[in-house]
Design an enzyme around this catalytic site. Structure first.
Site, mmCIF file in Angstrom:
data_model
loop_
_atom_site.group_PDB
_atom_site.id
_atom_site.type_symbol
_atom_site.label_atom_id
_atom_site.label_comp_id
_atom_site.label_asym_id
_atom_site.label_seq_id
_atom_site.Cartn_x
_atom_site.Cartn_y
_atom_site.Cartn_z
ATOM 1 N N ASP A 9 0.872 -1.159 0.000
ATOM 2 C CA ASP A 9 0.000 0.000 0.000
ATOM 3 C C ASP A 9 0.921 1.223 0.000
ATOM 4 O O ASP A 9 2.120 1.103 0.294
ATOM 5 C CB ASP A 9 -0.886 -0.029 1.248
ATOM 6 C CG ASP A 9 -1.743 1.210 1.375
ATOM 7 O OD1 ASP A 9 -2.455 1.527 0.408
ATOM 8 O OD2 ASP A 9 -1.677 1.865 2.426
ATOM 9 N N LEU A 10 0.378 2.390 -0.314
ATOM 10 C CA LEU A 10 1.216 3.593 -0.360
ATOM 11 C C LEU A 10 1.030 4.472 0.872
ATOM 12 O O LEU A 10 1.893 4.540 1.745
ATOM 13 C CB LEU A 10 0.921 4.396 -1.622
ATOM 14 C CG LEU A 10 1.788 5.637 -1.836
ATOM 15 C CD1 LEU A 10 3.256 5.262 -1.992
ATOM 16 C CD2 LEU A 10 1.315 6.438 -3.049
#
Length: 215
Positions: A9-10
């Site tokens: 995920d970012l």
């Protein structure tokens, strides 16, 4: 753990966008609903698609609020976004050891690219799957499965790393191993309840989990 592919995920995992997200939500919600939403309410929205959050508040204003949010978010992006400790070095080592690397996020591509450019992380990832690229966001397995297809990778040798219950659920739904991060804005206990395969105290711990030797 036999892992050849690592998906991240970012926001809240690789880069610290918490202050930016909270500020952008506050700016937007105060414009439409003064004094109605506090920080705890806003933290509850983090991790799901932006439009879904606003749709729950007022379906008739959702698209307009998304536009206001994004205008504020882009204007203040570079002053409020930072990478988390040890992220750059960890991803750099994984790349050098020929792991297949990808990002799976519920953000729009424009702001994803801004964050990766700002932190210097862009060159490490072979694919980036955003909310713009799928019909269903996490916790649906669709974004993860798309990333795996692009990377020509298998779910059974992949690991999904994230800070949200949606990340863990998406990984499980796609058939990958999962890792939660202790620095999640919603608190690590929320992730522990999802029973990820691993909890990371700091990102460099991922190298130990994957038995990657650091020179």
């Amino acid at each position: 753990m036999n892992v050849e592919t690592v998906l991240f995920d970012l926001d809240g995992t690789l880069i610290n966008t918490n202050d930016l997200i909270i500020a952008s939500f506050s700016h937007t919600l105060e414009r439409y609903f003064p004094n109605r939403f506090g920080k705890d309410d806003i933290v509850g929205f983090i991790g799901e698609p932006l439009r879904d959050s606003f749709y729950k508040i007022d379906p008739t204003l959702a698209d307009e609020m998304v536009s206001v949010y994004r205008e504020h978010n882009i204007a203040h992006h570079d002053e409020l976004v930072r990478e988390y400790e040890g992220v750059y070095e960890t991803v750099q080592v994984l790349k050098a050891h020929r792991f297949k690397l990808g990002i799976v996020t519920t953000k729009a591509r424009k702001t994803v690219e801004m964050g990766l450019k700002l932190t210097g992380l862009a060159s490490f990832f072979e694919t980036v799957v955003t909310i713009d690229d799928v019909k269903e966001a996490k916790p649906s397995p669709e974004p993860i499965l798309k990333a795996l297809r692009i990377l020509e990778a298998r779910a059974e040798t992949a690991l999904m790393v994230g800070d949200s219950p949606h990340d863990i659920s998406a990984g499980k739904n796609a058939g990958t191993a999962t890792a939660g991060v202790e620095w999640a804005v919603k608190g690590s206990e929320v992730l522990r309840k999802m029973n990820p395969d691993v909890m990371l105290e700091k990102m460099p711990q991922l190298l130990d989990v994957l038995k990657v030797a650091v020179k």
